[in-house]
Design a protein around this motif. Structure first.
Motif, PDB file in Angstrom:
ATOM      1  N   LYS A 149       0.832  -1.213   0.000  1.00  0.00           N
ATOM      2  CA  LYS A 149       0.000   0.000   0.000  1.00  0.00           C
ATOM      3  C   LYS A 149       0.867   1.264   0.000  1.00  0.00           C
ATOM      4  CE  LYS A 149      -2.442  -1.478   3.596  1.00  0.00           C
ATOM      5  NZ  LYS A 149      -2.343  -2.947   3.586  1.00  0.00           N
ATOM      6  N   LYS A 153      -0.163   4.760  -5.753  1.00  0.00           N
ATOM      7  CA  LYS A 153      -1.476   4.551  -6.364  1.00  0.00           C
ATOM      8  C   LYS A 153      -1.492   3.373  -7.347  1.00  0.00           C
ATOM      9  CE  LYS A 153      -1.253   8.816  -7.762  1.00  0.00           C
ATOM     10  NZ  LYS A 153      -1.556  10.149  -8.381  1.00  0.00           N
ATOM     11  N   THR A 168     -11.585  -2.684  -8.179  1.00  0.00           N
ATOM     12  CA  THR A 168     -11.538  -1.400  -7.472  1.00  0.00           C
ATOM     13  C   THR A 168     -12.065  -1.545  -6.056  1.00  0.00           C
ATOM     14  OG1 THR A 168     -11.812  -0.170  -9.550  1.00  0.00           O
ATOM     15  CG2 THR A 168     -12.372   0.982  -7.516  1.00  0.00           C
ATOM     16  N   SER A 172      -9.743  -1.121  -2.721  1.00  0.00           N
ATOM     17  CA  SER A 172     -10.128  -0.045  -1.796  1.00  0.00           C
ATOM     18  C   SER A 172     -10.351  -0.588  -0.394  1.00  0.00           C
ATOM     19  CB  SER A 172     -11.391   0.644  -2.302  1.00  0.00           C
ATOM     20  OG  SER A 172     -11.178   1.232  -3.561  1.00  0.00           O
ATOM     21  N   LYS A 173     -11.003  -1.741  -0.289  1.00  0.00           N
ATOM     22  CA  LYS A 173     -11.230  -2.330   1.031  1.00  0.00           C
ATOM     23  C   LYS A 173      -9.912  -2.706   1.702  1.00  0.00           C
ATOM     24  CE  LYS A 173     -13.634  -5.774   3.724  1.00  0.00           C
ATOM     25  NZ  LYS A 173     -14.548  -6.928   3.790  1.00  0.00           N
ATOM     26  N   TYR A 176      -5.710   0.155  -0.470  1.00  0.00           N
ATOM     27  CA  TYR A 176      -4.926   0.722  -1.567  1.00  0.00           C
ATOM     28  C   TYR A 176      -5.628   1.962  -2.128  1.00  0.00           C
ATOM     29  CZ  TYR A 176      -2.108  -3.550  -1.673  1.00  0.00           C
ATOM     30  OH  TYR A 176      -1.267  -4.591  -1.346  1.00  0.00           O
ATOM     31  N   GLU A 177      -4.850   2.910  -2.602  1.00  0.00           N
ATOM     32  CA  GLU A 177      -5.395   4.100  -3.244  1.00  0.00           C
ATOM     33  C   GLU A 177      -5.583   3.797  -4.728  1.00  0.00           C
ATOM     34  OE1 GLU A 177      -4.305   8.791  -4.163  1.00  0.00           O
ATOM     35  OE2 GLU A 177      -3.117   7.656  -2.702  1.00  0.00           O
ATOM     36  N   VAL A 178      -6.826   3.837  -5.187  1.00  0.00           N
ATOM     37  CA  VAL A 178      -7.151   3.449  -6.556  1.00  0.00           C
ATOM     38  C   VAL A 178      -7.517   4.671  -7.392  1.00  0.00           C
ATOM     39  CG1 VAL A 178      -8.678   2.078  -8.027  1.00  0.00           C
ATOM     40  CG2 VAL A 178      -7.984   1.195  -5.782  1.00  0.00           C
ATOM     41  N   VAL A 191     -16.570   6.339  -7.037  1.00  0.00           N
ATOM     42  CA  VAL A 191     -15.957   6.880  -5.815  1.00  0.00           C
ATOM     43  C   VAL A 191     -16.725   6.449  -4.573  1.00  0.00           C
ATOM     44  CG1 VAL A 191     -15.364   8.992  -4.573  1.00  0.00           C
ATOM     45  CG2 VAL A 191     -14.913   8.815  -7.040  1.00  0.00           C
ATOM     46  N   GLY A 195     -15.286   2.915  -3.998  1.00  0.00           N
ATOM     47  CA  GLY A 195     -14.241   3.367  -3.080  1.00  0.00           C
ATOM     48  C   GLY A 195     -12.987   3.906  -3.720  1.00  0.00           C
ATOM     49  N   ALA A 196     -13.004   4.187  -5.042  1.00  0.00           N
ATOM     50  CA  ALA A 196     -11.827   4.764  -5.688  1.00  0.00           C
ATOM     51  C   ALA A 196     -11.537   6.150  -5.132  1.00  0.00           C
ATOM     52  CB  ALA A 196     -12.039   4.838  -7.196  1.00  0.00           C
ATOM     53  N   GLU A 197     -10.259   6.526  -5.141  1.00  0.00           N
ATOM     54  CA  GLU A 197      -9.864   7.851  -4.663  1.00  0.00           C
ATOM     55  C   GLU A 197     -10.151   8.930  -5.700  1.00  0.00           C
ATOM     56  OE1 GLU A 197      -8.592   8.856  -1.724  1.00  0.00           O
ATOM     57  OE2 GLU A 197      -8.756   6.850  -0.864  1.00  0.00           O
TER      58      GLU A 197
END
Length: 332
Positions: A149, A153, A168, A172-173, A176-178, A191, A195-197
């Motif tokens: 992590k 990204k 994704t 995200s869970k 990790y920054e997606v 988003v 959960g994407a950044e």
């Protein structure tokens, strides 16, 4: 056991393919070791190709598509699999040239069958389906390539599709920054649900990363589901020792890249196949999906449909307009 069952049958007449809900004789499928009463099946791009008559997927017709199935074993001649077991079948020849999960019953070899993992319902299994298994394999291979992590990204293409959306959500869970490659109009889904950044459009990504032999190194890893310029752009945008998985070619089966990202940054390109993987490896990924990798909003990624809705949904997939996953509920 039923004498007849309902199925989406694809027939060919004078080179024209037509998919219609029909009644099928049970005796037409009783050919293999395990008979399963299908509760749910997921809907995949490959199913849409099969239903449209694509001979690269399905050679002979009439045919029942459906490369995924989850349900209860009705009969079995194999040790270790018993009537009453809840099971999953994905990949191998199911739904390609073996009649598949768009029928209420399937008959398959025992070697294709995986017992439903603890912590996963039959419905949730088909929320994942082949797309979820492929996403799981992609995440697993990225992690085991050394991706942490803290490395930075991860970019995911096709983020509103089956593999991309679940990849994704899993990443995200896991913290990790997606960065999702998609269009801004899907921002709420990508988003807030997945959960994407952040989001980058296809056009901007290609303009930024696929115009030179090697570009600026912005990402630690990637999951590509479309091929073509997007995949070549991801390859060129990875940091030192980064990795990208590839599993689809809806944009193109070809990539134009140079050797520089490989020899100057030591990046890795990892091919993902979920069809012919050994059942033990599939089981390992299914157990991760059933527990710590299960997305918090898994059911929000999915729309349940009836068999009567299938033809329209298959057209939506062929046109590239699908968002998230579709699950066929045989009881609707």
């Amino acid at each position: 056991m039923a004498q007849q069952f309902k199925a989406l049958m694809v027939r060919e007449k004078n080179g024209i393919f037509n998919a219609k809900v029909e009644q099928v004789l049970m005796g037409d499928i009783l050919k293999d070791e395990v008979v399963i009463k299908v509760a749910y099946s997921s809907v995949n791009y490959k199913d849409a190709l099969s239903a449209s008559g694509n001979k690269g997927v399905t050679r002979t017709f009439p045919h029942i598509p459906g490369i995924d199935a989850a349900g209860e074993v009705i009969s079995s001649t194999s040790e270790g699999i018993s009537a009453g077991d809840n099971v999953i079948v994905t990949g191998y020849d199911l739904g390609m040239n073996t009649w598949g999960g768009f029928g209420e019953y399937v008959s398959v070899p025992a070697s294709w069958v995986i017992k439903l993992p603890e912590g996963l319902s039959l419905f949730e299994a088909m929320c994942f389906g082949t797309a979820g298994l492929t996403a799981g394999l992609s995440v697993y291979n990225l992690i085991h390539s050394g991706l942490e992590k803290e490395n930075g990204k991860i970019v995911v293409s096709g983020a509103t599709g089956g593999v991309g959306s679940i990849s994704t959500a899993i990443l995200s869970k896991l913290g990790y920054e997606v960065v999702a490659i998609s269009e801004k109009k899907e921002e709420d889904f990508i988003v807030h649900t997945l959960g994407a950044e952040s989001i980058i459009s296809r056009e901007k990504f290609i303009d930024t990363y696929d115009q030179k032999a090697i570009s600026k190194a912005d990402y630690s890893g990637g999951i590509d589901t479309v091929g073509g310029s997007i995949l070549s752009g991801i390859i060129k945008s990875l940091k030192y020792s980064g990795a990208v998985t590839t599993c689809g070619n809806v944009a193109s089966a070809e990539i134009l890249t140079s050797i520089f990202p490989f020899i100057l940054r030591g990046i890795k390109l990892i091919g993902i196949d979920s069809v012919e993987q050994p059942v033990e490896y599939k089981s390992k990924i299914w157990n991760l999906l059933a527990k710590e990798w299960k997305p918090t909003h898994l059911k929000d990624i999915v729309k349940e449909i009836s068999m009567e809705q299938l033809p329209d949904v298959l057209k939506t997939l062929l046109e590239g307009k699908a968002k998230g996953r579709y699950v066929l509920n045989h009881s609707l």
